[in-house]
Design a protein around this motif. Structure first.
Motif, PDB file in Angstrom:
ATOM      1  N   GLN A   4     -14.416  14.548  -6.528  1.00 37.85           N
ATOM      2  CA  GLN A   4     -13.456  14.119  -5.632  1.00 37.85           C
ATOM      3  C   GLN A   4     -13.648  12.901  -5.069  1.00 37.85           C
ATOM      4  N   LEU A   5     -12.502  12.040  -5.079  1.00 42.90           N
ATOM      5  CA  LEU A   5     -12.483  10.579  -4.718  1.00 42.90           C
ATOM      6  C   LEU A   5     -12.559  10.726  -3.299  1.00 42.90           C
ATOM      7  N   SER A   6     -13.584   9.558  -2.872  1.00 47.53           N
ATOM      8  CA  SER A   6     -13.701   9.379  -1.308  1.00 47.53           C
ATOM      9  C   SER A   6     -13.673   7.900  -1.002  1.00 47.53           C
ATOM     10  N   TYR A   7     -13.505   7.636   0.106  1.00 46.58           N
ATOM     11  CA  TYR A   7     -13.677   6.228   0.624  1.00 46.58           C
ATOM     12  C   TYR A   7     -14.666   5.819   1.780  1.00 46.58           C
ATOM     13  N   LEU A  50      -0.743   2.896   8.349  1.00 41.41           N
ATOM     14  CA  LEU A  50      -1.623   2.562   7.408  1.00 41.41           C
ATOM     15  C   LEU A  50      -2.914   1.885   8.510  1.00 41.41           C
ATOM     16  N   LEU A  51      -2.595   1.099   9.293  1.00 47.01           N
ATOM     17  CA  LEU A  51      -3.319   0.224  10.040  1.00 47.01           C
ATOM     18  C   LEU A  51      -4.082   0.976  11.128  1.00 47.01           C
ATOM     19  N   LYS A 139     -15.398  -0.610  -2.667  1.00 51.97           N
ATOM     20  CA  LYS A 139     -14.006  -0.362  -3.078  1.00 51.97           C
ATOM     21  C   LYS A 139     -13.138  -0.878  -2.129  1.00 51.97           C
ATOM     22  N   ILE A 140     -11.994  -1.536  -2.959  1.00 54.03           N
ATOM     23  CA  ILE A 140     -11.051  -2.345  -2.152  1.00 54.03           C
ATOM     24  C   ILE A 140      -9.777  -1.423  -2.109  1.00 54.03           C
ATOM     25  N   VAL A 141      -9.156  -1.516  -1.421  1.00 54.64           N
ATOM     26  CA  VAL A 141      -7.737  -0.787  -1.107  1.00 54.64           C
ATOM     27  C   VAL A 141      -6.597  -1.821  -0.654  1.00 54.64           C
ATOM     28  N   PHE A 142      -5.747  -1.905  -1.824  1.00 58.25           N
ATOM     29  CA  PHE A 142      -4.770  -3.211  -1.437  1.00 58.25           C
ATOM     30  C   PHE A 142      -3.377  -2.677  -0.765  1.00 58.25           C
ATOM     31  N   PHE A 201      -4.822   8.342   0.920  1.00 52.81           N
ATOM     32  CA  PHE A 201      -6.022   7.228   1.090  1.00 52.81           C
ATOM     33  C   PHE A 201      -6.872   7.946   2.586  1.00 52.81           C
ATOM     34  N   LEU A 202      -6.090   7.858   3.563  1.00 52.08           N
ATOM     35  CA  LEU A 202      -6.544   7.906   4.796  1.00 52.08           C
ATOM     36  C   LEU A 202      -7.156   9.419   4.967  1.00 52.08           C
ATOM     37  N   ALA A 203      -6.503  10.323   4.142  1.00 42.79           N
ATOM     38  CA  ALA A 203      -7.219  11.659   3.837  1.00 42.79           C
ATOM     39  C   ALA A 203      -8.480  11.730   3.294  1.00 42.79           C
ATOM     40  N   ALA A 204      -8.610  10.709   2.567  1.00 46.40           N
ATOM     41  CA  ALA A 204      -9.999  10.877   1.603  1.00 46.40           C
ATOM     42  C   ALA A 204     -11.081   9.524   2.159  1.00 46.40           C
TER      43      ALA A 204
END
Length: 211
Positions: A4-7, A50-51, A139-142, A201-204
């Motif tokens: 499972q992907l996580s951040y 997002l912010l 990990k970078i999120v753009f 993304f926010l959920a992860a």
């Protein structure tokens, strides 16, 4: 079995590119050319969401602004016409209104504002790599502008530098729908590990994991 992907907040950086008045403000120099796609993508509202979510979760946030002056390309013999036009029209001109952050998307105290990039790659000639390393980012999120230029260009560099790369497909926009789709459908799966959405993304985001 796929992991499972996580951040993890400790190792994830949200890099926001060119959230500047020349793009986003109605009186910005580049706004007339991109306004239709900003509206189509509902980009400003998406970036606000997002912010807000990233800040609430404790994700490390990096602002990567464009910035030009009369000496930005003194070392270039073959300057691309796009940037010739940028110089002539003083787009994203340092210390000007156009190069300032759009009011509702401005950085807060404690968020990292990087030195200004002059072309598409926000790593080149800036302190992005130094700041990412100093803050332990893996990990970078753009997100930001534009889909097929600065977002894609910086993401390509991040991939080659060994980072895990995520592009947020609903947190970017381009001058044309075709340019945006080319980035989202072709470039992002090629140069990123993940092409995702703001909500996914926010959920992860993992506030507890340490990596």
């Amino acid at each position: 079995m796929t992991e499972q992907l996580s951040y993890p907040t400790s190792t994830t950086g949200l890099v926001l590119i060119d959230l500047l008045n020349d793009f986003l403000a109605s009186d910005g120099k580049m706004n007339p050319a991109i306004a239709e796609q900003l509206k189509s993508q509902d980009l400003i509202a998406g970036l606000k969401r997002l912010l807000a979510g990233a800040r609430e979760a404790g994700v490390k946030i990096f602002y990567a602004p464009h910035g030009l002056d009369e000496h930005s390309f003194d070392d270039f013999k073959y300057l691309h016409p796009t940037f010739q036009g940028g110089l002539a029209n003083q787009v994203f001109w340092k210390d000007s209104y156009g190069a300032d952050f759009y009011e509702s998307l401005r950085p807060l105290d404690g968020e990292t504002v990087l030195s200004r990039h002059r072309m598409y790659d926000s790593f080149m000639g800036t302190d992005l790599q130094e700041q990412l390393q100093a803050q332990g980012i893996e990990k970078i999120v753009f997100a930001g502008l534009t889909s097929g230029t600065c977002i894609e260009g910086t993401g390509r560099h991040a991939l080659e530098a060994g980072y895990h790369v995520t592009f947020l497909t609903d947190a970017v926009a381009d001058f044309t729908a075709e340019g945006h789709r080319a980035a989202v459908d072709i470039a992002y799966p090629t140069f990123g590990h993940v092409a995702s959405t703001i909500d996914a993304f926010l959920a992860a985001v993992d506030r507890t994991a340490e990596q």
